[in-house]
Design a protein around this motif. Structure first.
Motif, PDB file in Angstrom:
ATOM      1  N   LEU A 237      -3.493  -2.860   2.969  1.00  0.00           N
ATOM      2  CA  LEU A 237      -2.218  -3.105   3.655  1.00  0.00           C
ATOM      3  C   LEU A 237      -1.555  -1.786   4.056  1.00  0.00           C
ATOM      4  N   ARG A 238      -1.561  -0.819   3.149  1.00  0.00           N
ATOM      5  CA  ARG A 238      -0.949   0.481   3.452  1.00  0.00           C
ATOM      6  C   ARG A 238      -1.679   1.188   4.591  1.00  0.00           C
ATOM      7  N   SER A 239      -3.009   0.992   4.641  1.00  0.00           N
ATOM      8  CA  SER A 239      -3.781   1.615   5.724  1.00  0.00           C
ATOM      9  C   SER A 239      -3.449   0.993   7.065  1.00  0.00           C
ATOM     10  N   HIS A 240      -2.811  -0.197   7.041  1.00  0.00           N
ATOM     11  CA  HIS A 240      -2.369  -0.867   8.264  1.00  0.00           C
ATOM     12  C   HIS A 240      -0.850  -0.750   8.439  1.00  0.00           C
ATOM     13  N   ASN A 241      -0.302   0.304   7.831  1.00  0.00           N
ATOM     14  CA  ASN A 241       1.130   0.634   7.963  1.00  0.00           C
ATOM     15  C   ASN A 241       2.060  -0.441   7.390  1.00  0.00           C
ATOM     16  N   ILE A 242       1.557  -1.206   6.425  1.00  0.00           N
ATOM     17  CA  ILE A 242       2.408  -2.149   5.689  1.00  0.00           C
ATOM     18  C   ILE A 242       2.628  -1.512   4.319  1.00  0.00           C
ATOM     19  N   CYS A 243       3.716  -0.774   4.203  1.00  0.00           N
ATOM     20  CA  CYS A 243       3.937   0.041   2.999  1.00  0.00           C
ATOM     21  C   CYS A 243       5.019  -0.500   2.077  1.00  0.00           C
TER      22      CYS A 243
END
Length: 208
Positions: free
Chosen positions: A27-33
């Motif tokens: 998720l973080r790698s898809h800018n969902i932080c």
């Protein structure tokens, strides 16, 4: 913008704890932080205390299967109302180790509680609230239990193989009838399991 609720399900030894970390990383790698993780039934002070009573059998008395079910639902509603729903309303994504499928699999499948009773309880407590995505890690009970045999087992983990076979059978039936659930073959190596999780999650994210 409302957050999304992702749940990891599976029996002991399926790799749920690690899978939660993998999902959060993707998720973080898809800018969902803006993400938090939760774990049933231990993610609020009250629910953790209740679970410790039955997990460690503090009072040295037998635990009725309905007592067990109700404690898990008490823990679930505390987590939902005090953590998950407030987070989602703020646009925070939540990744949970277990949710409502666990009760049906373990208490109806494993403990053989009547599903009509559980459905009535579920409706009164959580209503129509459902995760946006469920990743079910499917593992043969013999494989899953072999992975945890060297750690200190709680009272559920000490159940016989037949118990976990019933739980897995119920899980597979639930998953078959649920459209927002993806099954991951958790009998594979860790690398293959994580690759499968990544593939399914990325495909799902395309439509979010």
């Amino acid at each position: 913008m409302y957050g999304k609720f992702i749940v990891i399900e599976g029996i002991e030894g399926s790799g749920k704890t690690t899978a939660v970390k993998v999902v959060m990383k993707i998720l973080r790698s898809h800018n969902i932080c803006n993400i938090i993780s939760t774990r049933e039934p231990e993610s609020t002070p009250l629910s953790k205390k209740l679970y410790m009573y039955i997990k460690n059998k503090i009072y040295k008395e037998s635990i009725n299967k309905y007592t067990e079910l109700l404690i898990f639902y008490i823990s679930r509603i505390q987590l939902l109302e005090n953590v998950i729903k407030p987070a989602l309303s703020k646009g925070i994504w939540v990744v949970s180790d277990r949710h409502d499928f666990s009760s049906e699999a373990y208490q109806c499948g494993g403990r053989k509680i009547n599903k009509k009773f559980l459905n009535a309880l579920r409706y009164e407590i959580i209503g129509n609230f459902k995760p946006n995505l469920i990743l079910y890690l499917d593992v043969f009970p013999s494989v899953g239990l072999s992975r945890i045999k060297y750690r200190k087992l709680d009272y559920i983990e000490k159940e016989p193989l037949s118990f976990f076979k019933r739980v897995r059978k119920k899980y597979k039936k639930i998953v078959k009838n649920n459209k927002n659930t993806f099954t991951v073959n958790a009998n594979e190596t860790l690398e293959k399991v994580h690759f499968s999780i990544k593939k399914k999650l990325i495909n799902w994210l395309k439509n979010v």
